[in-house]
Design a protein around this motif. Structure first.
Motif, short mmCIF file in Angstrom:
data_model
loop_
_atom_site.label_atom_id
_atom_site.label_comp_id
_atom_site.label_asym_id
_atom_site.label_seq_id
_atom_site.Cartn_x
_atom_site.Cartn_y
_atom_site.Cartn_z
N UNK A 313 0.80 -1.21 0.00
CA UNK A 313 0.00 0.00 0.00
C UNK A 313 0.83 1.26 0.00
N UNK A 314 1.90 1.29 0.77
CA UNK A 314 2.75 2.48 0.85
C UNK A 314 3.26 2.90 -0.52
N UNK A 315 3.62 1.92 -1.34
CA UNK A 315 4.25 2.23 -2.63
C UNK A 315 3.25 2.31 -3.78
N UNK A 316 2.23 1.47 -3.75
CA UNK A 316 1.34 1.37 -4.92
C UNK A 316 -0.01 2.03 -4.74
N UNK A 322 2.61 7.86 2.01
CA UNK A 322 3.71 8.45 1.27
C UNK A 322 3.27 9.18 0.01
N UNK A 323 1.99 9.06 -0.33
CA UNK A 323 1.49 9.68 -1.56
C UNK A 323 0.70 10.95 -1.30
N UNK A 324 0.43 11.26 -0.03
CA UNK A 324 -0.40 12.42 0.28
C UNK A 324 0.36 13.71 0.08
N UNK A 325 -0.39 14.78 -0.19
CA UNK A 325 0.21 16.10 -0.28
C UNK A 325 0.74 16.53 1.08
#
Length: 516
Positions: A313-316, A322-325
Motif C-alpha cells: 500500500x505504501x508504494x502502490x 507516502x502519496x499524500x500532499x
C-alpha cells in the motif's frame, strides 16, 4: 582482544565443532568483547571467512562491478531493509547501459522473532537462493537478488549470534558492527549502508560507553527519550550533535568517519572510508551510517503479513501515507532520504518514484501468497465495529477459527479527543514490541498475528461523532459510547493463545499511554 584468541575459535567453528567446551569459549569471548575497543576490523574480517565466501570472492573479485547492500540494526515495525533494497535496485537500473549493469545488489538478510527481512518475505512465498553462481547470475541478469544468511556463508556469525541470544549479549556496538559488516564482506559487497536504530531498545549502544569521558551515551539516550515523549522527534537524526556522538562512539573503536550533511534538505549521515582503515575491510570501500529514531514506529504494521500488505500500500496505493500532499516524517525517510543515501539520481523525484513502483511490482510478482492474506479485507472496512471481536476469513471466504481481530479508537481513553481534533505526538513502541511478542507466544514466527496502527505520530485524529450503528468516512462505530470514530489500532490474534479480555486490556493500556 588478541587476534590469535578469536582466530582459533573461528577456525573450530568453521570445522563444525559444536562441543560444550567451544560454547563456553565463545561465551568467554563475547563477555570479553563487551569492554573491548581493539582489533575491531581484524575481528570483523575474520568473522566473514567461510567456504562459500571464498567462492564468492573468486566469482566477484575479477569484476569492476559495485556491489551494494543496506542493513538495519532492527526495531519495531522496521521496513527500512526492504525499502532500501528497492531503492538500491532503482539505483542499479540507473547504471544499466546496453543491457549491462555497473552496480548490482547482492542483498543478504536474516530472519528475526520481531520480524526480519527473510521471514517477512518468506511469509509471502518468496524463495531464496544460496548458490554463489546463481547469486551472481541473478545480479547480472536483473540487477540484484535477496539471499538468506545460512551456515555455508556465515557460520561464524551464526554461531556467535546464537550464543549472544542465549547469554543476553545482543546490545553491543563492537559485536553489532562486526556482525553486520562481516556479512557484507562475505557477500563481497563494495558499499554498505547501515540504518542504526537509536532509542530505548537500541541494539548497538552498550553500557560500557556510559563511562567514556568523551561520549555521554547514557545522557544522550535519556534526553533523546524525553524529547520523543514530550514533543515527538524526527525519524531521521541529521543534526550535528547526534551524528557527532555516534561518530565519537565509532572513533573509540578505531573507526574514523566523515560527516555528510545537506543543510538545505536536512539530510545527513556518516561516511566510513574502508580502504584507508587498518586493517582494510576488503572488498568494502565505503560504509554509510544513517541514524534513525527507534522511539517512533517506523510504519503502521508489526507482523509479517501485515508488513507485506503495508509495503504494497505504501508504494502502490495513491491514497496512502507516502502519496499524500504535504510533508511528514515517513515521507521524508522513505521518499527523500533513502533514495539519496542509496545513490539514486533524483533529477525528477516523481519519475524516480515510478521506477520504485516498478521494482515493487517485480518483488510482488515473487510473492505468490500476497493476494490471499487474510488480514487485507479487515484493515479499511468502515463497517467493522470497534471493541468487538471479528473472526477472520480466508480469501476464499472460509472461516479461520483461530484468527481474530479487534479494533480500538482513542475515545474514551483520551478525553481530549472528545472535544477537538488532536495530533498524535508519540506512542510507546516498547509496549508494542512486547505486545507483538505476547501475540506470537510460543510460535515466534507466526506470520498472521500482528498490530496495525491506523494512526501514526504526526497524524491527526478527528473528533468522534454520534454513531448510527455503522461506520462511515473512515470511522468505525463504538457501541459502548454510541460514537463513530477513526480507529487507532487493530490487533490480529489467535483466541486459542490470547484471550479476548487480555487483548482488550492491553490495547486500552496502550491507548491511555499515547501522547496527543
Amino acid at each position: 582482544m588478541k587476534a590469535p584468541e578469536f582466530q582459533n575459535i573461528f577456525a573450530r567453528i568453521k570445522q563444525g565443532d559444536k562441543s560444550a567446551a567451544l560454547q563456553k569459549e565463545i561465551d568467554s569471548l563475547l563477555i570479553q568483547l563487551q569492554s573491548s575497543k581493539d582489533n575491531l576490523n581484524a575481528f570483523t574480517a575474520a568473522m566473514s571467512d567461510s567456504d562459500m565466501a571464498s567462492i564468492l570472492k573468486y566469482l566477484w573479485d575479477d569484476t569492476s562491478l559495485q556491489r551494494w547492500d543496506l542493513a538495519s540494526t532492527g526495531g519495531v515495525a522496521n521496513i527500512t531493509p526492504i525499502f532500501g533494497y528497492l531503492w538500491l535496485m532503482v539505483a542499479a537500473e540507473q547504471t544499466k547501459q546496453k543491457g549491462k549493469y555497473t552496480r548490482v545488489v547482492p542483498k543478504i538478510s536474516t530472519d528475526g522473532k520481531g520480524g526480519g527481512t527473510i521471514d517477512i518475505l518468506a511469509s509471502g512465498g518468496l524463495t531464496f537462493t544460496s548458490d554463489p553462481a546463481a547469486i551472481k547470475r541473478k545480479c547480472l541478469e536483473s540487477g540484484g537478488t535477496i539471499c538468506q544468511q545460512d551456515d555455508a556463508l556465515t557460520p561464524i556469525d551464526k554461531a556467535l549470534m546464537a550464543r549472544r541470544r542465549e547469554t543476553n549479549l545482543m546490545t553491543n556496538v563492537y559485536l553489532t558492527y562486526a556482525s553486520i559488516l562481516s556479512k557484507k564482506i562475505a557477500m563481497r559487497c563494495t558499499h554498505a549502508i547501515v540504518d542504526v536504530k537509536l532509542g530505548k531498545d537500541t541494539k548497538i549502544l552498550s553500557a560500557w560507553m556510559n563511562d567514556l569521558a568523551e561520549v555521554k551515551v547514557n545522557d544522550f539516550l535519556t534526553a533523546f527519550k524525553h524529547k520523543t515523549e514530550k514533543n515527538g522527534l524526527d525519524i531521521v537524526l541529521s543534526d550535528r550533535n547526534s551524528l557527532g556522538i555516534f561518530s565519537r562512539v565509532l572513533q573509540e573503536l578505531g573507526v574514523e568517519t566523515k560527516t555528510f550533511i545537506d543543510e538545505k534538505e536536512n539530510i545527513g549521515w556518516l561516511i566510513q572510508d574502508c580502504q584507508n582503515s587498518n586493517p582494510k575491510l576488503d572488498p568494502l570501500q565505503e560504509v554509510r551510517w544513517l541514524l534513525t529514531n527507534a522511539n517512533i514506529p517506523q510504519c503502521r504494521a508489526i507482523g509479517r503479513h501485515l508488513i507485506l500488505l503495508h509495503l504494497d500500500g505504501l508504494i502502490l496505493d495513491e491514497t496512502e501515507l507516502l502519496m499524500r500532499d504535504g510533508d511528514n516524517e515517513y515521507k521524508r525517510l522513505y521518499r527523500q532520504i533513502l533514495p539519496r543515501i542509496c545513490d539514486c539520481q533524483m533529477e525528477d523525484p516523481d519519475a524516480t518514484w515510478e521506477k520504485l513502483k516498478a521494482q515493487c511490482k517485480i518483488l510482488k510478482s515473487c510473492l505468490p501468497k500476497i493476494d490471499n492474506l487474510a488480514a487485507q479485507n479487515y484493515l479499511r472496512d468502515d463497517y467493522l465495529e470497534l471493541e468487538k471481536r471479528h473472526r477472520l476469513e480466508s480469501a476464499s471466504g472460509q472461516p479461520l477459527f483461530d484468527l481474530a481481530m479487534i479494533s480500538f479508537g482513542l475515545y474514551p481513553y483520551q478525553w481530549l479527543v472528545a472535544n477537538q481534533t488532536v495530533k498524535i505526538k508519540s506512542m510507546n513502541v516498547q509496549f508494542l514490541d512486547e505486545l507483538f511478542s505476547w501475540l506470537c507466544g510460543n510460535e515466534p514466527y507466526d506470520s498472521e498475528v500482528g498490530i496495525w496502527l491506523h494512526k501514526l505520530p504526526g497524524e491527526k485524529v478527528e473528533i468522534p461523532v454520534d454513531g448510527n450503528a455503522v461506520g462511515q468516512d473512515g470511522k468505525r462505530y463504538l457501541k459502548l459510547c454510541n460514537k463513530s470514530q477513526q480507529p487507532i489500532i487493530s490487533i490480529f490474534y489467535r483466541p486459542s493463545r490470547c484471550s479476548e479480555s487480555e487483548v482488550m486490556a492491553k490495547a486500552r493500556q496502550f491507548l491511555c499511554s499515547v501522547k496527543v
